[in-house]
Design a protein around this motif. Structure first.
Motif, PDB file in Angstrom:
ATOM      1  N   GLU A  47       1.069  -1.348   0.219  1.00 26.51           N
ATOM      2  CA  GLU A  47       0.270   0.210   0.251  1.00 26.51           C
ATOM      3  C   GLU A  47       1.029   1.220   0.482  1.00 26.51           C
ATOM      4  OE1 GLU A  47      -3.418   1.887   2.739  1.00 26.51           O
ATOM      5  OE2 GLU A  47      -2.566  -0.588   3.653  1.00 26.51           O
ATOM      6  N   GLU A  48       0.854   1.837  -0.616  1.00 26.37           N
ATOM      7  CA  GLU A  48       1.273   3.705  -0.886  1.00 26.37           C
ATOM      8  C   GLU A  48       0.722   4.707  -0.092  1.00 26.37           C
ATOM      9  OE1 GLU A  48       2.635   3.288  -4.798  1.00 26.37           O
ATOM     10  OE2 GLU A  48       3.682   2.017  -4.767  1.00 26.37           O
ATOM     11  N   ARG A  49       1.199   5.691   0.169  1.00 23.97           N
ATOM     12  CA  ARG A  49       1.350   6.807   0.653  1.00 23.97           C
ATOM     13  C   ARG A  49       2.661   7.774   0.652  1.00 23.97           C
ATOM     14  NH1 ARG A  49      -0.162   7.793   7.535  1.00 23.97           N
ATOM     15  NH2 ARG A  49       2.621   7.726   6.894  1.00 23.97           N
ATOM     16  N   LEU A  50       1.574   9.019   0.321  1.00 23.34           N
ATOM     17  CA  LEU A  50       3.130  10.039  -0.269  1.00 23.34           C
ATOM     18  C   LEU A  50       2.913  10.879   1.497  1.00 23.34           C
ATOM     19  CD1 LEU A  50       1.733  11.159  -4.138  1.00 23.34           C
ATOM     20  CD2 LEU A  50       3.770   9.742  -2.624  1.00 23.34           C
ATOM     21  N   ARG A  51       4.414  10.989   1.471  1.00 22.69           N
ATOM     22  CA  ARG A  51       4.964  12.515   3.033  1.00 22.69           C
ATOM     23  C   ARG A  51       5.257  12.690   2.234  1.00 22.69           C
ATOM     24  NH1 ARG A  51       5.543  12.194   8.538  1.00 22.69           N
ATOM     25  NH2 ARG A  51       4.531  10.591   9.108  1.00 22.69           N
ATOM     26  N   ALA A  52       4.689  14.429   2.034  1.00 22.09           N
ATOM     27  CA  ALA A  52       5.492  15.438   1.826  1.00 22.09           C
ATOM     28  C   ALA A  52       6.845  16.135   2.830  1.00 22.09           C
ATOM     29  CB  ALA A  52       4.833  17.045   1.843  1.00 22.09           C
ATOM     30  N   VAL A  53       7.594  16.505   1.799  1.00 28.59           N
ATOM     31  CA  VAL A  53       9.184  16.302   2.200  1.00 28.59           C
ATOM     32  C   VAL A  53       9.048  18.353   2.823  1.00 28.59           C
ATOM     33  CG1 VAL A  53      11.732  16.331   1.747  1.00 28.59           C
ATOM     34  CG2 VAL A  53      10.354  14.485   0.930  1.00 28.59           C
ATOM     35  N   ASP A  54       9.625  18.326   4.290  1.00 27.56           N
ATOM     36  CA  ASP A  54       9.956  19.926   3.895  1.00 27.56           C
ATOM     37  C   ASP A  54      11.823  19.726   4.086  1.00 27.56           C
ATOM     38  OD1 ASP A  54      10.770  21.657   5.778  1.00 27.56           O
ATOM     39  OD2 ASP A  54      10.286  21.524   7.567  1.00 27.56           O
ATOM     40  N   PRO A  55      11.596  20.707   2.926  1.00 30.66           N
ATOM     41  CA  PRO A  55      12.715  21.482   1.966  1.00 30.66           C
ATOM     42  C   PRO A  55      13.630  21.286   3.453  1.00 30.66           C
ATOM     43  CG  PRO A  55      11.062  23.168   1.622  1.00 30.66           C
ATOM     44  CD  PRO A  55      10.431  21.828   3.156  1.00 30.66           C
ATOM     45  N   ALA A  56      13.541  22.111   4.667  1.00 38.12           N
ATOM     46  CA  ALA A  56      14.580  22.740   5.201  1.00 38.12           C
ATOM     47  C   ALA A  56      15.133  20.525   5.672  1.00 38.12           C
ATOM     48  CB  ALA A  56      14.665  22.943   6.740  1.00 38.12           C
ATOM     49  N   GLU A  57      14.308  19.887   5.773  1.00 43.35           N
ATOM     50  CA  GLU A  57      14.970  18.017   6.426  1.00 43.35           C
ATOM     51  C   GLU A  57      15.571  17.610   5.817  1.00 43.35           C
ATOM     52  OE1 GLU A  57      11.574  14.989   5.624  1.00 43.35           O
ATOM     53  OE2 GLU A  57      11.330  16.462   7.669  1.00 43.35           O
ATOM     54  N   SER A  58      16.481  16.017   5.852  1.00 48.83           N
ATOM     55  CA  SER A  58      17.306  16.056   5.428  1.00 48.83           C
ATOM     56  C   SER A  58      17.021  14.258   5.736  1.00 48.83           C
ATOM     57  CB  SER A  58      19.174  16.238   4.881  1.00 48.83           C
ATOM     58  OG  SER A  58      19.023  16.394   6.706  1.00 48.83           O
ATOM     59  N   ASP A  59      16.101  14.023   6.784  1.00 51.75           N
ATOM     60  CA  ASP A  59      16.399  12.955   6.909  1.00 51.75           C
ATOM     61  C   ASP A  59      16.226  11.401   5.777  1.00 51.75           C
ATOM     62  OD1 ASP A  59      16.435  14.112   9.189  1.00 51.75           O
ATOM     63  OD2 ASP A  59      14.301  13.530  10.364  1.00 51.75           O
ATOM     64  N   HIS A  60      15.431  12.347   4.718  1.00 53.18           N
ATOM     65  CA  HIS A  60      15.074  11.378   3.823  1.00 53.18           C
ATOM     66  C   HIS A  60      16.564  10.907   2.796  1.00 53.18           C
ATOM     67  CE1 HIS A  60      14.246  15.425   2.324  1.00 53.18           C
ATOM     68  NE2 HIS A  60      14.946  15.155   0.989  1.00 53.18           N
ATOM     69  N   LEU A  61      17.373  11.497   3.268  1.00 52.25           N
ATOM     70  CA  LEU A  61      18.677  11.678   2.203  1.00 52.25           C
ATOM     71  C   LEU A  61      19.614  10.622   2.905  1.00 52.25           C
ATOM     72  CD1 LEU A  61      18.824  15.227   1.338  1.00 52.25           C
ATOM     73  CD2 LEU A  61      18.522  13.494  -0.217  1.00 52.25           C
ATOM     74  N   PRO A  62      19.845  10.578   2.266  1.00 54.41           N
ATOM     75  CA  PRO A  62      21.547   8.808   2.551  1.00 54.41           C
ATOM     76  C   PRO A  62      22.574   9.547   3.383  1.00 54.41           C
ATOM     77  CG  PRO A  62      21.207   8.672   0.455  1.00 54.41           C
ATOM     78  CD  PRO A  62      20.323   9.972   0.593  1.00 54.41           C
ATOM     79  N   SER A  63      22.700   9.035   4.198  1.00 51.66           N
ATOM     80  CA  SER A  63      24.039   9.918   5.268  1.00 51.66           C
ATOM     81  C   SER A  63      25.152   9.777   4.451  1.00 51.66           C
ATOM     82  CB  SER A  63      24.535   8.882   6.351  1.00 51.66           C
ATOM     83  OG  SER A  63      25.117   7.734   5.395  1.00 51.66           O
ATOM     84  N   GLY A  64      25.690  11.392   4.573  1.00 49.57           N
ATOM     85  CA  GLY A  64      27.128  11.949   3.967  1.00 49.57           C
ATOM     86  C   GLY A  64      26.172  12.235   2.503  1.00 49.57           C
ATOM     87  N   LEU A  65      24.770  12.345   2.005  1.00 52.85           N
ATOM     88  CA  LEU A  65      24.689  13.000   1.346  1.00 52.85           C
ATOM     89  C   LEU A  65      24.269  14.312   1.983  1.00 52.85           C
ATOM     90  CD1 LEU A  65      23.224  10.400  -1.649  1.00 52.85           C
ATOM     91  CD2 LEU A  65      25.836  11.562  -0.772  1.00 52.85           C
ATOM     92  N   SER A  66      23.962  15.898   1.002  1.00 54.44           N
ATOM     93  CA  SER A  66      23.927  16.915   1.614  1.00 54.44           C
ATOM     94  C   SER A  66      22.395  17.296   0.307  1.00 54.44           C
ATOM     95  CB  SER A  66      24.285  18.241   0.997  1.00 54.44           C
ATOM     96  OG  SER A  66      25.014  18.298   0.208  1.00 54.44           O
ATOM     97  N   ARG A  67      21.280  18.001   1.224  1.00 57.73           N
ATOM     98  CA  ARG A  67      20.524  18.511   0.372  1.00 57.73           C
ATOM     99  C   ARG A  67      20.791  18.898  -1.025  1.00 57.73           C
ATOM    100  NH1 ARG A  67      18.815  21.223   4.453  1.00 57.73           N
ATOM    101  NH2 ARG A  67      19.290  23.604   2.972  1.00 57.73           N
ATOM    102  N   SER A  68      21.948  19.518  -1.314  1.00 61.42           N
ATOM    103  CA  SER A  68      22.184  20.285  -2.428  1.00 61.42           C
ATOM    104  C   SER A  68      22.193  18.998  -3.713  1.00 61.42           C
ATOM    105  CB  SER A  68      23.368  20.967  -2.560  1.00 61.42           C
ATOM    106  OG  SER A  68      24.767  19.506  -2.042  1.00 61.42           O
TER     107      SER A  68
END
Lengths: 465, 332
Positions: A337-358
């Motif tokens: 089952e799928e759901r979409l969670r909006a990503v806060d532009p300021a957060e980086s939890d969804h990014l792999p460790s060591g990768l910045s938002r840039s």
């Protein structure tokens, strides 16, 4: 599609939700996958509050015209505010929505690779069942060309007085060892033809997380035993095991490893960016099959699955063969089952460790406004933790299925699907390009030209100046 | 300020803060103004100077945090080099730069660096400049008949700048040439270019030759043997080399060749975040002292600290200073 307006009206979707409804038409290339023909996706904000945005996604490859209207109706009903969603006969295997990377499907994937022999015995398809072995990894002409390129590099370094005394090469994810054996055979042959300069200086390392796989691979390369070593390593972080070879390895090769490392999926809808969260379930027909054919209580299915994933087939049945049959049936039936969670532009939890938002900003700069794409975090992490091993003139080569430009995500479904007991998906090559550029490498993608119709691409690195 | 025996210095760059990286990228996207970016540079450079002083470094730089990389900062300033300002999005990338006519003689505008350092520190100061060989390898040449001719003319222009920096009080002027190791066959004319560049310059002159630090990784590997004997012709006071990451086997070259200059001894590996102990640094210095006398050694990191996190860079400098002090005590 002409049925949609009528169905929306019939279902009584509120005007705001109807106005924000997004309809995805997909063609899933994987016969076995994690989706029903028509699914609904709700959206929530970063704090978990419902958003007006809702989606239905239709798999045109699976959809049954006779049931289409009913399936769309059911999906749209599930989008209504306050809807409890789904047939009560469904069984949720997890109560929580989680990012794809944390989904139970990765535990299934790991079990498959750990218990490959048992799966193969049950399928009766022998090594044909292994995705890596049906790939282009062992193509003799490809290996011959690869060896020739490597030998040329060695000769050039030698001519400049820059060739190290020990020549290190590394294969990560060794499969049966067949490719490594063929590569070494060819290297030895070429080296002998050219005067025997380098074979005795070669140190060929085989790295894999599975000791059993390494043992089998070592047997396959027995002809080259004096120059071969095996290492137990995590494909996500080869540097951790091999840090003593920092900047020393001249050639690193991987085949079908990246597509089997955990990833997330992200969705961009205009200005909005969402992380796909999933929750595993079994539909009514699957529940029926598992309870009757495998004598399981529907209420116990979640616990049985956990036992399977922790202890293997023997943990769910005294007769291991029956345990494997249950495993295969459960995996085949597993849906998300799928759901979409909006990503806060300021957060980086969804990014792999060591990768910045840039990195993500770089990716999105080249992405269409409406796209769903893999955030191949496992592949990116593995890449970032592999390239520090490379000698300044060395190169990394990866054979896999890549999406090389973000725009391509609009054109085809790139996963995940199932191949036998494992997960299959395309790897986000555009992400790897962004990661590589910050690590001092350019990556290039070449089509696999040795077999017509192959979906494989070859990623290779060059130093970035 | 009198320098002690075994003086310590950085190569040039100091840790680049991630917030400054973002600002540099935003500047390229026209989201940050030149004025605001310059203010950020000043703050970051003051902090870099303070960190060096606190760590106990003897000869300090401004950390070079206002430079995008070792090419563009100079290419943009050399009269006659044309820059395509649309050719990069990430600050660390290189611009496409081209020379289409003979270089004019004119200021590169580096005087401000000396003045800045003079204002904010009492320590002896050093300014590093990318050398002609390095610049020639990255600036497209559509005018000069050869790389050598281009390099020699670049050296002529830069010589005027170096004289001005020396006049303003730069104690040390360092020429960075990381590309030698990739193109050893160029060395005869590359050294001629260095000599043109330093002719008549009244300062302590340093030539830094490493194996590259682009993106925090080496660009080449090998041995410094290729430098000899050609390097002996370089009219500099100090040659600065990397030994920490690569090991110190090449120190034996100084037994083999009697060098007319002092040696900058790289004792800290800038390509790993693992912080060396002071004991390890001291041991590395002691090993060098078996080959070279103390009054011919300057203690440095292998290369610039730009790719290290700030806390790591600072701790590495502290360990370098402490290890050096241990050896100084032994020397009395």
């Amino acid at each position: 599609m002409g049925t949609l307006p009528g169905v929306i009206d019939h279902v009584g979707l509120d005007p705001q939700a109807a106005a924000g409804l997004h309809v995805d038409l997909d063609w899933l290339p994987y016969r076995s996958n994690f989706r029903d023909p028509v699914i609904a996706r709700r959206a929530i904000d970063a704090q978990g509050h419902p958003l007006a945005h809702g989606e239905i996604a239709i798999d045109l490859a699976q959809v049954d015209q006779a049931r289409f209207e009913a399936q769309v109706t059911e999906a749209l009903r599930s989008l209504r505010a306050g809807s409890t969603n789904q047939d009560p006969a469904y069984v949720r295997l997890d109560q929580e929505f989680k990012p794809l990377r944390e989904s139970v499907i990765w535990q299934f994937n790991r079990l498959f690779w750990q218990r490959l022999n048992e799966w193969q015995s049950a399928s009766g398809r022998g090594s044909e069942a292994v995705p890596g072995e049906t790939s282009d990894a062992n193509n003799p002409q490809s290996i011959e060309d690869n060896v020739a390129d490597f030998w040329t590099l060695l000769r050039d370094l030698d001519a400049r007085g820059q060739l190290p005394a020990e020549i290190f090469a590394l294969e990560i994810g060794v499969g049966t060892g067949e490719r490594a054996a063929a590569w070494l055979d060819r290297f030895k042959e070429l080296d002998e033809q050219c005067g025997g300069l380098y074979y005795s200086r070669l140190r060929f390392l085989l790295g894999d997380y599975s000791p059993a796989t390494l043992e089998a691979a070592l047997a396959a390369v027995h002809r080259h035993a004096p120059i071969v070593a095996v290492l137990s390593l995590d494909a996500l972080n080869p540097f951790k095991t091999l840090s003593f070879l920092r900047f020393k390895i001249l050639y690193i090769h991987l085949t079908n490893v990246y597509d089997n490392l955990p990833f997330d999926e992200m969705v961009r809808r205009g200005e909005g960016l969402y992380l796909v969260e999933v929750r595993p379930y079994l539909d009514a027909a699957a529940v029926q099959r598992l309870t009757t054919e495998h004598a399981r209580d529907a209420e116990q299915l979640t616990d049985t699955m956990k036992r399977l994933l922790e202890g293997g087939p023997e943990a769910v049945h005294q007769d291991r063969a029956k345990g494997v049959a249950f495993w295969r049936c459960l995996w085949h039936a597993l849906r998300l089952e799928e759901r979409l969670r909006a990503v806060d532009p300021a957060e980086s939890d969804h990014l792999p460790s060591g990768l910045s938002r840039s990195y993500l900003e770089d990716l999105l700069a080249g992405a269409p406004a409406d796209a769903r794409f893999q955030l191949s975090r496992g592949a990116a992490e593995s890449f970032a933790n592999t390239v520090p091993l490379l000698h300044p003139r060395g190169f990394l080569q990866v054979q896999d299925v890549f999406v090389t430009a973000m725009d391509a995500y609009r054109q085809e479904f790139s996963g995940p699907g199932k191949v036998d007991g494992s997960i299959v998906s395309s790897v986000n090559g555009a992400l790897l390009r962004a990661v590589a550029s910050r690590a001092g490498f350019d990556v290039h993608f070449a089509p696999f030209r040795y077999r017509a119709g192959s979906r494989t691409s070859v990623l290779y690195t060059t130093p970035r100046d | 300020m009198t320098l002690p025996i075994l003086p310590t210095t950085v190569i040039g760059s100091y840790s680049m803060p991630s917030w400054l990286e973002h600002a540099k990228n935003d500047f390229l996207q026209r989201r940050v103004s030149r004025h605001d970016l310059d203010e950020m540079y000043d703050s970051a450079r003051k902090a870099a100077i303070k960190d060096q002083e606190t760590a106990g470094i003897d000869i300090v730089t401004d950390g070079e945090l206002q430079r995008d990389n070792m090419i563009d900062y100079f290419a943009e300033r050399i009269p006659g080099v044309q820059i395509d300002h649309s050719s990069k999005r990430f600050y660390y990338d290189y611009y496409e730069s081209t020379v289409r006519s003979k270089l004019a003689s004119g200021s590169l505008g580096l005087a401000g660096e000396v003045k800045f350092l003079r204002r904010y520190t009492d320590h002896p100061i050093k300014v590093a400049i990318s050398g002609p060989h390095t610049l020639v390898k990255r600036i497209q040449n559509l005018h000069y008949p050869s790389e050598e001719a281009f390099a020699l003319d670049l050296a002529r222009v830069m010589n005027l700048e170096l004289k001005e920096l020396a006049r303003l009080g730069a104690t040390y002027l360092q020429i960075d040439e990381p590309y030698y190791s990739g193109f050893p066959e160029d060395l005869p004319w590359a050294i001629r270019a260095v000599n043109t560049m330093v002719e008549g310059v009244d300062a302590k002159l340093v030539l830094h030759v490493c194996y590259g630090n682009r993106y925090g990784k080496p660009s080449w590997e090998g041995t410094y043997r290729y430098l000899f004997p050609t390097i002996l012709d370089a009219k500099v006071h100090l040659i600065s080399l990397e030994f920490a990451r690569r090991g110190d086997e090449d120190l034996q070259l100084f037994n083999e060749f009697k060098v007319p200059f002092a040696v900058g001894l790289g004792v800290v590996d800038v390509k790993t975040t693992e912080v060396e102990s002071a004991t390890l640094v001291a041991d590395r210095i002691r090993r060098a002292l078996k080959v070279l006398p103390a009054d011919r050694l300057v203690i440095t990191p292998d290369c610039g600290c730009v790719h290290l996190p700030r806390d790591v860079a600072f701790e590495k400098l502290c360990a370098m200073v402490e290890g050096t002090r241990q050896v100084r005590k032994e020397l009395g």
